[in-house]
Design an enzyme around this catalytic site. Sequence first.
Site, PDB file in Angstrom:
ATOM      1  N   TRP A 184     -22.593   0.034  56.860  1.00  9.10           N
ATOM      2  CA  TRP A 184     -22.158  -0.974  55.897  1.00  9.10           C
ATOM      3  C   TRP A 184     -22.759  -2.347  56.252  1.00  9.10           C
ATOM      4  CZ3 TRP A 184     -19.718  -5.635  56.139  1.00  9.10           C
ATOM      5  CH2 TRP A 184     -19.329  -6.182  54.904  1.00  9.10           C
ATOM      6  N   ASP A 350     -15.442  -7.690  38.274  1.00  9.57           N
ATOM      7  CA  ASP A 350     -15.346  -6.708  39.363  1.00  9.57           C
ATOM      8  C   ASP A 350     -13.890  -6.275  39.557  1.00  9.57           C
ATOM      9  OD1 ASP A 350     -15.757  -5.592  42.275  1.00  9.57           O
ATOM     10  OD2 ASP A 350     -17.778  -6.046  41.585  1.00  9.57           O
ATOM     11  N   ASP A 351     -13.558  -5.839  40.718  1.00  6.90           N
ATOM     12  CA  ASP A 351     -12.272  -5.241  41.084  1.00  6.90           C
ATOM     13  C   ASP A 351     -11.099  -6.207  40.821  1.00  6.90           C
ATOM     14  OD1 ASP A 351     -10.440  -3.571  42.225  1.00  6.90           O
ATOM     15  OD2 ASP A 351     -11.387  -3.499  44.207  1.00  6.90           O
ATOM     16  N   ARG A 430      -9.632   2.923  52.898  1.00 10.47           N
ATOM     17  CA  ARG A 430      -9.572   1.486  52.626  1.00 10.47           C
ATOM     18  C   ARG A 430      -8.164   1.068  52.211  1.00 10.47           C
ATOM     19  NH1 ARG A 430     -12.783  -1.721  47.772  1.00 10.47           N
ATOM     20  NH2 ARG A 430     -12.642  -3.771  48.726  1.00 10.47           N
ATOM     21  N   LYS A 466     -19.957  -1.002  36.620  1.00 14.07           N
ATOM     22  CA  LYS A 466     -20.286  -0.863  38.046  1.00 14.07           C
ATOM     23  C   LYS A 466     -19.396   0.259  38.560  1.00 14.07           C
ATOM     24  CE  LYS A 466     -19.995  -3.480  42.405  1.00 14.07           C
ATOM     25  NZ  LYS A 466     -19.891  -4.834  42.971  1.00 14.07           N
ATOM     26  N   ASP A 468     -18.135   2.320  41.483  1.00 15.23           N
ATOM     27  CA  ASP A 468     -18.060   2.165  42.936  1.00 15.23           C
ATOM     28  C   ASP A 468     -17.558   3.441  43.608  1.00 15.23           C
ATOM     29  OD1 ASP A 468     -18.246   0.812  45.349  1.00 15.23           O
ATOM     30  OD2 ASP A 468     -17.249  -0.974  44.592  1.00 15.23           O
ATOM     31  N   ASN A 470     -15.827   3.831  47.433  1.00 16.41           N
ATOM     32  CA  ASN A 470     -15.561   3.190  48.725  1.00 16.41           C
ATOM     33  C   ASN A 470     -14.881   4.115  49.734  1.00 16.41           C
ATOM     34  OD1 ASN A 470     -16.620   0.537  48.205  1.00 16.41           O
ATOM     35  ND2 ASN A 470     -14.951   0.264  46.756  1.00 16.41           N
ATOM     36  N   CYS A 516     -22.845   2.062  42.940  1.00 17.07           N
ATOM     37  CA  CYS A 516     -22.441   1.270  44.098  1.00 17.07           C
ATOM     38  C   CYS A 516     -21.566   2.143  44.993  1.00 17.07           C
ATOM     39  CB  CYS A 516     -21.661   0.043  43.619  1.00 17.07           C
ATOM     40  SG  CYS A 516     -20.952  -0.929  44.964  1.00 17.07           S
ATOM     41  N   ASP A 538     -23.468  -4.730  50.301  1.00 13.96           N
ATOM     42  CA  ASP A 538     -22.449  -5.780  50.197  1.00 13.96           C
ATOM     43  C   ASP A 538     -22.892  -7.018  50.969  1.00 13.96           C
ATOM     44  OD1 ASP A 538     -20.769  -4.459  48.569  1.00 13.96           O
ATOM     45  OD2 ASP A 538     -19.234  -4.006  50.069  1.00 13.96           O
TER      46      ASP A 538
HETATM   47  C1  GLA Z   1     -17.059  -2.509  47.225  1.00 13.39           C
HETATM   48  C2  GLA Z   1     -18.303  -3.009  46.539  1.00 13.39           C
HETATM   49  C3  GLA Z   1     -18.185  -4.499  46.289  1.00 13.39           C
HETATM   50  C4  GLA Z   1     -16.973  -4.772  45.444  1.00 13.39           C
HETATM   51  C5  GLA Z   1     -15.745  -4.193  46.107  1.00 13.39           C
HETATM   52  C6  GLA Z   1     -14.537  -4.278  45.200  1.00 13.39           C
HETATM   53  O1  GLA Z   1     -16.969  -3.016  48.513  1.00 13.39           O
HETATM   54  O2  GLA Z   1     -19.446  -2.694  47.284  1.00 13.39           O
HETATM   55  O3  GLA Z   1     -19.350  -4.983  45.654  1.00 13.39           O
HETATM   56  O4  GLA Z   1     -17.155  -4.231  44.161  1.00 13.39           O
HETATM   57  O5  GLA Z   1     -15.920  -2.835  46.459  1.00 13.39           O
HETATM   58  O6  GLA Z   1     -13.412  -3.783  45.775  1.00 13.39           O
END
Ligand code: GLA
Length: 732
Positions: A184, A350-351, A430, A466, A468, A470, A516, A538
């Site tokens: 990361w 985003d989130d 996470r 986007k 994602d 994670n 992503c 990131d």
């Molecule tokens: C990941 C993505 C980031 C962002 C966060 C949101 O870490 O890589 O760019 O979107 O999630 O929680």
Amino acid sequence: MKIKLIIGALAALCAAPLVSSGQEQQQYVLQTQNNAVVFTTNDAKVALQYFGPKLDASDIQSLLASRLGFNQNTYPAFGMGEDNFNTALSLEMPDGNLSVDLKLQDVKEEAIKEGKQLVFTYKDQSYPFSVKQYYRSYQGTDIVSTWTELTNEGKDEIKLLEFASACVPIKKGDNYLTQFHGSWGCETYMTESPLPVGTSVICGGDAVRNAFVSQAGFMISIDGKPQENAGRVFGGNLVYTGDYKTNVVATQSDVTVISGINPDHSTYYLTKNETFTTPEFLMTVSSEGKGGVSRAFHRWARMYGLHGSDSLRDILLNSWEGVYMDVNQEVMDKMMSDFKAIGGELFVMDDGWFGDKYARNYDDKGLGDWMVNKKKLPQGVPGLTVAAMKHDIKFGIWIEPEMANTASELYEKHPEWVLQQPNRPLVQGRGGTQVMLDMTNPKVQDYVFSIVDNLMQENPSIAYMKWDCNASFMNYGSTYLPANRQSELSIRYNRGLQAVCERIRAKYPNLVIQDCASGGGRVNFGMLRYFDEFWTSDNTDAMQRLFIQWGDSHFYPARAMASHVSASPNHQTGRVVPLKFRFDVAMSGRLGMELQPSTLTDEEKVFSKRAIAAYKEIRPIVQNGDLYRLVSPYDGGAVSSLMYATENKDKAVVYVYRISSLNNQYVPTLCLDGVDENKTYRIHDLTPQNEKRPCILDGKVISGRVLKTRGLDLGMLVPRFMSSVALELIAE
Ligand code: GLA
């Protein structure tokens, strides 16, 4: 078997008998723009004899007659003598027999829409099992691919233990291996080392974020330490979303690459009449060093391998580093208007926008509950698309559809949908609560599809998502798969993911989707078949991005590489980087921004507006042009530099970055490999700090031959640490 005559060097495919080796062989040639692959067959095997610059028919005859070919079996299977080591295929027959005895039955040459294809069909001599092996040449490129189909023609299960896509010989020489490792925040770090005798293994290990630890793409040079513009180099990459494994087997005399899905922990049970298709392995060879390999892969990606590469990519602002999860109607509205004012084209929230009972204010809640948070966004997503329309900007949104938090209504309703193992506590990622959904389950697949579908049905103007990811497989188990099929989880998860992507693309071909995974955890051609671009890392520190983007550029084209200007000091590294440097780095990929625009000073806004306008001018060159890497940041020198040029080299863009803080360090002369020696170019400084004081080269007209052979002196152009320049070259 029908014998055809050789149809000459220009023929795309040809087959002819080769008698002089003592045993009658057929020969087949697959051609690309500049290369040829030569195979011979006899009834036992298909041998790859040659992969390199085109040969004419008499050259091929001469190569084979003098036995100078590789003569290497293209699909060695375990258990029958000479191929017991370094096998591409091994399995257990229903009666426990561990061997495979393949004999070639049939060869087909097919013209297909992508180019030409050879299909070799083999059958086991004693058991109902067959293999079809494909080789494909992609028209207009220098890429050849290969993969196989393994079919159980009997009624009892066959256990697949190894099932590679490719087994390819590489010329032994002064071989170096170039590979890309990371974690990361520092993904895709390039390492280059002499290839040791023995087996070098490149493998992802993570069933979903397969590019964090190492990427599937690799290069092997033949003529010593790899160079950018000279020397023979082989490049290979696997079109797969999941866990892969490549063995580079070097002996004193040979080098062989065996690549495919990682079979570790993934025994697969092939049932009656079932066919297992291995992922496509892409390969090329170039005599123009690593640069030639990269350009071949980029061209292939733009023509065949990357979704949505027929249009130019928008300049976007992503809200993440600007406001993190503090999204709401007013803040989003203001960000859209501020970004539009400096020339932005697309805004991405985003989130943090969803969750009702478990509102997503931190990363510990809400994944899975894709209903809008009414406190933050009282008018829902439509409120944002209306605002976007008002500001004349496109709108995009973040999702992480394969996931849930245990603190979610989804998990309360469907605890069985998450990956888990019997008799084990649930490992949570996470936020202490993140878990993965079980994409082997068709109900989960429907649900994941519905996340995209519902958003699009309600808000047809959404232009961008986007997507994602994670987490990785923290709990290696599925409640959907039976106990004796748990080892198929990784393969079936990725099949489920691909099936959902197919459905999304069938219904929403024009939606731009970013791949992503906590940054660049999922950079692979398996994903990019369905996705338009990837989030590189990131880590948005422009200085470190130079290294990461350099790594990614080996296989993935600039148009797919999301590169954003973020705040200074940088949120990940704390480094203070000039805005111009940040822009000059981001402008070498798909330009975007990732900050709160209201925090920019007036002067910064003016600069940003000029830089965005300049990017619009050069966007077609960066996004559709050919890349020439000029000076590597990995060399440890004072500068790093790269350029893009249109196919006919009438336009180019050159970037130079001063990356060392040592005073009076030697700065090399920069020879521009990507210009045409017979053209003359007018130079234009794209991003002068002060519009009235562009760099000394601005307005100069210089011949291509001088630019390429004498080169440019950089001392005055990038005199200080973190100074940079972006130049446009236009042929007069
Ligand atoms: C990941 C993505 C980031 C962002 C966060 C949101 O870490 O890589 O760019 O979107 O999630 O929680």
